[in-house]
Design a protein around this motif. Structure first.
Motif: not given
Length: 227
Positions: A49-57, A67-87
């Motif tokens: 999965v390749v997913a933006d962070v800031m999205m509608p809905e 996703i992680r409630k029933d699938d812990a293994d499928t890799p996920v890459i976040f795409l985002t303009a947010r760069s703070q360490t906390a994010d």
């Protein structure tokens, strides 16, 4: 042909990424918001999965939490303009595997996708035994990834089962953190370390019905399963 679920609300960027992935041999499913992305994930069961962070809905963090409630293994890459360490930390705590900051190179994204796909295959060794193991009041079946107590059955993810198996094999002794990260996650990076912490928390929750069982932190070294 690996299947990528791409979820990106910026239509122009989404089309460019989708076309680039398809040219390089990926099959791409594309959604423009989190709710549609979650529906496609459940229908398609993609390889990554390749997913933006800031999205509608539904934002990307909430999406991956579902996703992680029933699938812990499928890799996920976040795409985002947010760069703070906390994010970044939050994304990994929720179950993300990588974090690509916008603007990004398509070649870099594809390299990261391929690396995660290779790692996800490499960490899956053959089952070691068909015998059920006793952990306090629990019975643990590693090949079937099941944890049983009384009449209740918990289905574990692959990584949960592998982590619990290693803790059991080293029960009442220290299981070194670095070795677990290398053997199950592929490397001992900071972000994989945060993911390991999340999985330890999940195992504690799964085992909480027997108060005689504890998984304790051994600071700076690893974990110990006390039975």
């Amino acid at each position: 042909m690996p299947t990528v679920l791409l979820i990106e609300d910026e239509a122009a960027l989404g089309m460019i990424v989708r076309d680039s992935l398809e040219v390089r041999g990926f099959s791409v499913r594309y959604a423009t918001n989190g709710e549609d992305g979650l529906r496609l994930f459940r229908e398609e069961r993609p390889d990554i999965v390749v997913a933006d962070v800031m999205m509608p809905e539904m934002d990307g963090f909430s999406l991956v939490e579902h996703i992680r409630k029933d699938d812990a293994d499928t890799p996920v890459i976040f795409l985002t303009a947010r760069s703070q360490t906390a994010d970044v930390v939050r994304g990994f705590e929720l179950g993300g595997n990588d974090y690509v900051k916008k603007p990004f190179s398509l070649d870099e994204l594809i390299v990261r996708i391929n690396a995660l796909l290779r790692r996800n295959v490499a960490i899956r060794p053959a089952p070691v035994s068909s015998e059920q193991l006793s952990i306090g009041r629990y019975r643990f079946d590693p090949p079937k990834q099941k944890l049983l107590i009384d009449q209740r059955e918990v289905l574990l993810s692959y990584r949960e089962a592998e982590l619990l198996r290693r803790l059991y094999e080293q029960r009442n002794q220290v299981l070194e953190r670095a070795s677990v990260l290398i053997e199950i996650w592929g490397d001992d990076s900071f972000f994989n370390g945060r993911s390991l912490d999340v999985f330890i928390t999940r195992l504690r929750r799964h085992l909480r019905d027997d108060p005689q069982i504890q998984i304790i932190n051994v600071r700076g070294i690893g974990y110990k399963l006390i039975v």
